[in-house]
Motif scaffolding. Structure first.
Motif, PDB file in Angstrom:
ATOM      1  N   ALA A   1       6.082   6.216 -18.429  1.00 41.79           N
ATOM      2  CA  ALA A   1       7.431   6.682 -18.105  1.00 41.79           C
ATOM      3  C   ALA A   1       7.469   7.332 -16.718  1.00 41.79           C
ATOM      4  O   ALA A   1       8.402   7.109 -15.943  1.00 41.79           O
ATOM      5  N   ALA A   2       6.439   8.114 -16.423  1.00 42.56           N
ATOM      6  CA  ALA A   2       6.366   8.776 -15.122  1.00 42.56           C
ATOM      7  C   ALA A   2       6.254   7.746 -14.006  1.00 42.56           C
ATOM      8  O   ALA A   2       6.905   7.858 -12.960  1.00 42.56           O
ATOM      9  N   VAL A   3       5.421   6.721 -14.237  1.00 47.22           N
ATOM     10  CA  VAL A   3       5.243   5.672 -13.237  1.00 47.22           C
ATOM     11  C   VAL A   3       6.542   4.898 -13.053  1.00 47.22           C
ATOM     12  O   VAL A   3       6.953   4.600 -11.933  1.00 47.22           O
ATOM     13  N   ASP A   4       7.213   4.589 -14.165  1.00 46.00           N
ATOM     14  CA  ASP A   4       8.478   3.857 -14.107  1.00 46.00           C
ATOM     15  C   ASP A   4       9.514   4.583 -13.264  1.00 46.00           C
ATOM     16  O   ASP A   4      10.177   3.980 -12.430  1.00 46.00           O
ATOM     17  N   SER A   5       9.671   5.866 -13.498  1.00 44.17           N
ATOM     18  CA  SER A   5      10.694   6.589 -12.750  1.00 44.17           C
ATOM     19  C   SER A   5      10.270   6.736 -11.290  1.00 44.17           C
ATOM     20  O   SER A   5      11.106   6.703 -10.393  1.00 44.17           O
ATOM     21  N   VAL A  28       0.833  -1.196   0.000  1.00 47.09           N
ATOM     22  CA  VAL A  28       0.000   0.000   0.000  1.00 47.09           C
ATOM     23  C   VAL A  28       0.871   1.250   0.000  1.00 47.09           C
ATOM     24  O   VAL A  28       0.614   2.212  -0.733  1.00 47.09           O
ATOM     25  N   LYS A  29       1.928   1.220   0.810  1.00 49.07           N
ATOM     26  CA  LYS A  29       2.833   2.361   0.898  1.00 49.07           C
ATOM     27  C   LYS A  29       3.491   2.633  -0.454  1.00 49.07           C
ATOM     28  O   LYS A  29       3.583   3.778  -0.897  1.00 49.07           O
ATOM     29  N   ILE A  30       3.950   1.583  -1.110  1.00 46.82           N
ATOM     30  CA  ILE A  30       4.586   1.731  -2.422  1.00 46.82           C
ATOM     31  C   ILE A  30       3.623   2.407  -3.396  1.00 46.82           C
ATOM     32  O   ILE A  30       3.972   3.363  -4.084  1.00 46.82           O
ATOM     33  N   LEU A  31       2.387   1.903  -3.436  1.00 44.96           N
ATOM     34  CA  LEU A  31       1.423   2.450  -4.385  1.00 44.96           C
ATOM     35  C   LEU A  31       1.064   3.900  -4.076  1.00 44.96           C
ATOM     36  O   LEU A  31       0.942   4.722  -4.976  1.00 44.96           O
ATOM     37  N   GLU A  32       0.929   4.209  -2.791  1.00 41.52           N
ATOM     38  CA  GLU A  32       0.629   5.590  -2.414  1.00 41.52           C
ATOM     39  C   GLU A  32       1.770   6.521  -2.844  1.00 41.52           C
ATOM     40  O   GLU A  32       1.545   7.593  -3.407  1.00 41.52           O
ATOM     41  N   GLN A  33       2.997   6.079  -2.564  1.00 42.17           N
ATOM     42  CA  GLN A  33       4.161   6.894  -2.906  1.00 42.17           C
ATOM     43  C   GLN A  33       4.307   7.058  -4.413  1.00 42.17           C
ATOM     44  O   GLN A  33       4.635   8.133  -4.902  1.00 42.17           O
ATOM     45  N   VAL A  36      10.798   5.339  -5.386  1.00 39.01           N
ATOM     46  CA  VAL A  36      10.079   4.928  -4.185  1.00 39.01           C
ATOM     47  C   VAL A  36      10.856   3.887  -3.394  1.00 39.01           C
ATOM     48  O   VAL A  36      10.985   3.989  -2.178  1.00 39.01           O
ATOM     49  N   CYS A  37      11.387   2.880  -4.071  1.00 40.95           N
ATOM     50  CA  CYS A  37      12.135   1.834  -3.361  1.00 40.95           C
ATOM     51  C   CYS A  37      13.371   2.406  -2.686  1.00 40.95           C
ATOM     52  O   CYS A  37      13.680   2.039  -1.560  1.00 40.95           O
ATOM     53  N   ARG A  38      14.060   3.304  -3.368  1.00 46.29           N
ATOM     54  CA  ARG A  38      15.244   3.917  -2.768  1.00 46.29           C
ATOM     55  C   ARG A  38      14.872   4.701  -1.522  1.00 46.29           C
ATOM     56  O   ARG A  38      15.592   4.688  -0.526  1.00 46.29           O
ATOM     57  N   ALA A  39      13.728   5.372  -1.573  1.00 43.72           N
ATOM     58  CA  ALA A  39      13.315   6.237  -0.465  1.00 43.72           C
ATOM     59  C   ALA A  39      12.933   5.443   0.782  1.00 43.72           C
ATOM     60  O   ALA A  39      12.876   5.994   1.875  1.00 43.72           O
ATOM     61  N   LEU A  40      12.669   4.143   0.615  1.00 43.02           N
ATOM     62  CA  LEU A  40      12.212   3.346   1.752  1.00 43.02           C
ATOM     63  C   LEU A  40      13.349   2.912   2.666  1.00 43.02           C
ATOM     64  O   LEU A  40      13.114   2.366   3.736  1.00 43.02           O
ATOM     65  N   GLY A  41      14.578   3.146   2.247  1.00 45.42           N
ATOM     66  CA  GLY A  41      15.706   2.727   3.072  1.00 45.42           C
ATOM     67  C   GLY A  41      16.178   1.335   2.694  1.00 45.42           C
ATOM     68  O   GLY A  41      15.490   0.596   1.998  1.00 45.42           O
ATOM     69  N   ARG A  42      17.357   0.969   3.174  1.00 45.56           N
ATOM     70  CA  ARG A  42      18.013  -0.227   2.674  1.00 45.56           C
ATOM     71  C   ARG A  42      17.259  -1.509   3.002  1.00 45.56           C
ATOM     72  O   ARG A  42      17.166  -2.413   2.184  1.00 45.56           O
ATOM     73  N   ARG A  43      16.723  -1.584   4.216  1.00 39.47           N
ATOM     74  CA  ARG A  43      16.104  -2.838   4.636  1.00 39.47           C
ATOM     75  C   ARG A  43      14.860  -3.156   3.804  1.00 39.47           C
ATOM     76  O   ARG A  43      14.646  -4.281   3.382  1.00 39.47           O
ATOM     77  N   LEU A  44      14.030  -2.141   3.574  1.00 34.10           N
ATOM     78  CA  LEU A  44      12.791  -2.354   2.841  1.00 34.10           C
ATOM     79  C   LEU A  44      12.999  -2.309   1.337  1.00 34.10           C
ATOM     80  O   LEU A  44      12.212  -2.855   0.579  1.00 34.10           O
ATOM     81  N   SER A  45      14.068  -1.654   0.926  1.00 34.88           N
ATOM     82  CA  SER A  45      14.308  -1.451  -0.487  1.00 34.88           C
ATOM     83  C   SER A  45      14.402  -2.771  -1.264  1.00 34.88           C
ATOM     84  O   SER A  45      13.910  -2.881  -2.386  1.00 34.88           O
ATOM     85  N   ARG A  46      15.012  -3.779  -0.648  1.00 33.87           N
ATOM     86  CA  ARG A  46      15.128  -5.083  -1.331  1.00 33.87           C
ATOM     87  C   ARG A  46      13.771  -5.704  -1.588  1.00 33.87           C
ATOM     88  O   ARG A  46      13.482  -6.175  -2.684  1.00 33.87           O
ATOM     89  N   VAL A  47      12.930  -5.711  -0.553  1.00 32.11           N
ATOM     90  CA  VAL A  47      11.587  -6.274  -0.682  1.00 32.11           C
ATOM     91  C   VAL A  47      10.781  -5.457  -1.691  1.00 32.11           C
ATOM     92  O   VAL A  47      10.066  -6.001  -2.529  1.00 32.11           O
ATOM     93  N   CYS A  48      10.925  -4.143  -1.593  1.00 34.86           N
ATOM     94  CA  CYS A  48      10.234  -3.243  -2.493  1.00 34.86           C
ATOM     95  C   CYS A  48      10.603  -3.551  -3.938  1.00 34.86           C
ATOM     96  O   CYS A  48       9.739  -3.688  -4.804  1.00 34.86           O
ATOM     97  N   LYS A  49      11.898  -3.695  -4.199  1.00 34.04           N
ATOM     98  CA  LYS A  49      12.338  -3.952  -5.563  1.00 34.04           C
ATOM     99  C   LYS A  49      11.801  -5.258  -6.115  1.00 34.04           C
ATOM    100  O   LYS A  49      11.414  -5.346  -7.275  1.00 34.04           O
TER     101      LYS A  49
END
Length: 86
Positions: A32-36, A15-20, A41-54
């Motif tokens: 293109a806008a969604v892709d970037s 949900v957080k990913i989609l909101e962001q 968004v994944c980078r902004a979540l920090g290292r621990r969550l970024s992997r799962v996000c990706k």
């Protein structure tokens, strides 16, 4: 049980990913806008969550992209993808 916590966590992450992404991509975004936005968004979540996000983004990229372009509700999208329970 040990496995029960993960579902909720990944649901709120979804949900957080989609909101962001929606916020970052702006009004009426194209692919293109969604892709970037997805990349940021994944980078902004920090290292621990970024992997799962990706891995989430990689797996559901087209669904997320479509949903954001269609202006669907983040939670509905995550439920439709089977990440959140109804």
């Amino acid at each position: 049980g040990a496995g029960s916590g993960r579902g909720k966590k990944i649901c709120s992450l979804c949900v957080k990913i989609l909101e962001q992404v929606r916020e970052t991509a702006g009004e009426d975004p194209d692919e293109a806008a969604v892709d970037s936005a997805l990349g940021k968004v994944c980078r902004a979540l920090g290292r621990r969550l970024s992997r799962v996000c990706k891995s989430l983004v990689k797996k559901y990229r087209e669904k997320i992209s479509e949903a954001v372009q269609n202006g669907e509700e983040p939670r509905d999208v995550c439920v439709a993808m089977g990440i959140c329970k109804d």
